[in-house]
Scaffold this active site. Structure first.
Site, PDB file in Angstrom:
ATOM      1  N   GLU A  47       0.860  -1.183   0.000  1.00  0.00           N
ATOM      2  CA  GLU A  47       0.000   0.000   0.000  1.00  0.00           C
ATOM      3  C   GLU A  47       0.893   1.228   0.000  1.00  0.00           C
ATOM      4  O   GLU A  47       1.947   1.233   0.637  1.00  0.00           O
ATOM      5  CB  GLU A  47      -0.930   0.026   1.211  1.00  0.00           C
ATOM      6  N   CYS A 243      -6.402   0.865   2.456  1.00  0.00           N
ATOM      7  CA  CYS A 243      -7.407   1.928   2.552  1.00  0.00           C
ATOM      8  C   CYS A 243      -7.398   2.878   1.365  1.00  0.00           C
ATOM      9  O   CYS A 243      -8.412   3.542   1.096  1.00  0.00           O
ATOM     10  CB  CYS A 243      -7.212   2.685   3.855  1.00  0.00           C
ATOM     11  N   ASN A 374     -12.052  -3.506   0.136  1.00  0.00           N
ATOM     12  CA  ASN A 374     -11.025  -3.613   1.176  1.00  0.00           C
ATOM     13  C   ASN A 374     -11.624  -3.209   2.514  1.00  0.00           C
ATOM     14  O   ASN A 374     -12.099  -2.081   2.654  1.00  0.00           O
ATOM     15  CB  ASN A 374      -9.834  -2.702   0.866  1.00  0.00           C
ATOM     16  N   GLU A 375     -11.611  -4.113   3.460  1.00  0.00           N
ATOM     17  CA  GLU A 375     -12.087  -3.836   4.826  1.00  0.00           C
ATOM     18  C   GLU A 375     -13.482  -3.220   4.852  1.00  0.00           C
ATOM     19  O   GLU A 375     -13.812  -2.457   5.757  1.00  0.00           O
ATOM     20  CB  GLU A 375     -11.087  -2.960   5.590  1.00  0.00           C
TER      21      GLU A 375
END
Length: 656
Positions: A47, A243, A374-375
């Site tokens: 990331e 994120c 994502n998440e």
């Protein structure tokens, strides 16, 4: 008082002697493998956080090279004693909507010499004797200005320079490059561009790269950082996050199509870690996408890893705006996923296959997996995932789908998602755990009772946090790393359930981080692997092909009396590999009895990773906690050895 001290010392001595005499017997059945191990088992998660891309693995040294930051001159300082009004103007053009700004330099408006200085990303790491390649895009109606380029050290002394005169004229943008060598090593260099002579010159994409990029690719990646990844022999690389896939809002989400094609046509966005943490504000953190989706696929291929891209599912970060795309407007997002597979795997008759070929890779990248979200969590995520799954299964049934189980490995959100994802029969459930070292130690048996028939688990983000999640006090010390080593014995033991695992985050710059801990730390000149890196590297480079049983007192070794263990068989090289963690402050005598039909080589390779719990690696001492290799001798089919305090051991036994 003296007598009480002597008595206490005597009692402590007795306790230590008892511990030193403790003996644990382990039984390893090499004749009966119980589960296959995925060749992609241990991978890396990337990331763009902590200056991971710009200022990190992407080797560009110039910050804000095309003046697209919110403050067009961020990173730049105007030089000269008598700079005329309008001598430097940032203008916009309509023919480059993704990169509209450029700089107009009019030296006719200044009495003396003028220039620009760029500070780089916390300075520029410059190496003595290395070639540096400077390039620009320019446009002019009449030649008149000579460019004098310099690298200067932290005190302003010149450590490399050259000059050239742009000669071409007309309405089209031209590219020109020169190269020069650095005369001295400097970790905090700056770059200066002087404009000599009179005239008007338009500039864009002011760029400086070292010659020693990975595979010597112009405009490429920082070689030492890539080498640390390659040394892990990862089975996969997950990208681009994290994120940043979601974005603080949907306008700032990661859009892969804006990261491919010519670098000068890629659309810069603010990095969502720019203002995420008040304790680590980073207002100069942007994503230029010089490291885009093509480069991610190329990197995966270079290091022998399967690419695992993660795409936005129509949901912004739920910790921030929680913005949603209505279900009836989700087509654009689904099409992005379908088009990405075409870009990675399509033949040259397709639009996206042609673009991949134009970028230098006519052969497919052989994409096999794709992450949706994502998440993300809640019923809104499940609704959107179902839409993606239906389209992906219809068009590309061979592509495995990785789905999010949210931010935590337990709790109401997790239980809801776990149930729903199993109902949907996704291929991988992506579990994340940022927890204390104690959590990792007590959950080494997490997967022992998981459903063997359901989706595989992807341990997509894990890290032991010694202080608190997202805090500034988390350390990459041996306390964290040995807890992870213990937990991973349970992951490996359950390889029929867990198909992939990766630590997160991957990179951090010592002067530009937002989040700790991190797997690999860098400054402008050096990079090193943490103790956590050493642990996962040992798992990845000793993964084997099959899980075999290892037992202590007829039970799986999962923390009893501070001991953890797993064992694998590597049928490719006919080798038994035993991994053992002693999480005690005293040594243990271990007796390992190997059950096998054939004979065993007597010389056993022993890899030891041990340290004090607070010990860490640093830029100054990068190998303080690193593996030590020696030989131990097998006695028949039994290995007698001592397991040091707070230690991780690997024993590699050849089978004849």
């Amino acid at each position: 008082m003296m007598r009480s001290k002597l008595l206490g010392a005597f009692i402590l001595s007795c306790i230590l002697n008892v511990h030193a005499q403790e003996k644990k017997t382990f039984t390893i059945d090499a004749s009966h493998p119980i589960a296959d191990i995925s060749p992609n088992m241990w991978g890396v998660f990337f990331e763009d956080i902590n200056l991971g891309a710009d200022g990190g693995i992407y080797a560009e040294l110039i910050k804000n090279r095309s003046f697209e930051f919110a403050d067009p001159f961020m990173g730049w300082k105007k030089l000269g004693e008598n700079i005329g009004e309008g001598a430097f103007l940032v203008l916009n053009r309509k023919d480059k909507p993704n990169n509209p700004r450029f700089l107009r330099v009019n030296t006719n408006l200044s009495a003396g010499k003028v220039g620009l200085r760029n500070e780089g990303f916390r300075g520029m790491g410059v190496k003595q004797g290395l070639r540096y390649d400077f390039s620009i895009l320019y446009k002019q109606s009449t030649p008149g200005i000579t460019l004098h380029v310099q690298l200067v050290d932290s005190l302003g002394a010149i450590i490399g320079e050259s000059n050239f005169r742009p000669e071409k004229t007309g309405v089209d943008w031209q590219k020109q490059q020169i190269s020069f060598q650095a005369t001295r090593t400097e970790p905090k260099a700056k770059f200066i561009l002087w404009f000599e002579g009179k005239g008007v010159l338009d500039l864009d994409m002011i760029s400086l790269f070292p010659e020693d990029t990975w595979k010597k690719r112009p405009g490429g990646l920082r070689a030492d950082m890539v080498q640390l990844l390659a040394d892990m022999k990862p089975g996969f690389i997950r990208f681009p996050g994290g994120c940043i896939v979601e974005g603080r809002d949907l306008a700032n989400r990661f859009q892969w199509k804006k990261t491919v094609g010519p670098v000068e046509d890629r659309k810069l966005i603010i990095n969502r870690w720019n203002t995420e943490f008040k304790h680590r504000l980073t207002p100069d953190y942007y994503q230029t996408f010089g490291l885009g989706f093509f480069e991610y696929f190329q990197l995966a291929e270079d290091i022998g890893a399967e690419p695992l891209p993660i795409l936005n599912c129509g949901m912004a970060c739920q910790f921030n705006t929680a913005e949603l795309v209505p279900l009836d407007e989700l087509d654009e997002y689904v099409q992005d996923a379908l088009d990405l597979i075409a870009f990675a795997n399509g033949d040259l008759s397709t639009k996206w296959g042609q673009l991949r070929a134009a970028m230098g890779h006519p052969q497919p990248f052989n994409l096999k997996m794709l992450g949706v979200g994502n998440e993300n969590w809640g019923p809104q995520y499940i609704e959107r995932l179902e839409v993606f799954k239906k389209a992906l299964n219809a068009h590309y049934p061979e592509i495995k789908i990785v789905a999010s189980s949210g931010t935590d490995p337990e709790g109401e959100r997790f239980e809801f998602l776990n149930k729903e994802l199993r109902r949907l029969q996704v291929d991988f459930i992506d579990e994340h755990y940022y927890r204390s070292p104690d959590w990792f130690l007590t959950h080494a048996n997490r997967y022992d009772a998981y459903d063997r028939q359901g989706p595989k688990i992807f341990a997509g983000e894990y890290a032991a946090h010694t202080d608190r999640t997202a805090g500034t006090g988390n350390r990459n010390n041996w306390k964290a790393a040995i807890a992870e080593a213990a937990f991973l014995t349970g992951v490996e033991r359950n390889a029929d359930v867990v198909g992939m695992a990766s630590y997160a985050p991957l990179f951090a710059h010592v002067d530009g981080w937002q989040w700790t801990p991190d797997l690999i730390w860098v400054d402008n000149l050096q990079a090193y692997g943490t103790p956590n890196y050493q642990v996962q590297k040992l798992y990845a480079t000793n993964k084997g092909t099959d899980v075999i049983p290892i037992r202590m007192e007829n039970e799986a070794v999962s923390g009893q009396q501070g001991v953890y263990a797993s064992a694998v068989l590597d049928q490719k090289i006919n080798e038994v590999i035993i991994k053992v963690v002693n999480h005690n402050d005293y040594a243990i005598d271990g007796s390992f009895k190997i059950q096998t039909k054939g004979s065993l080589a007597q010389d056993v390779e022993h890899v030891l990773l041990a340290a004090g719990l607070e010990e860490e690696n640093t830029i100054q001492d990068p190998n303080r906690v690193s593996p030590k290799i020696d030989q131990v001798v097998l006695q028949g089919k039994t290995l007698e050895t001592q397991l040091a305090p707070y230690s991780f051991h690997i024993f590699k036994i050849k089978m004849r």
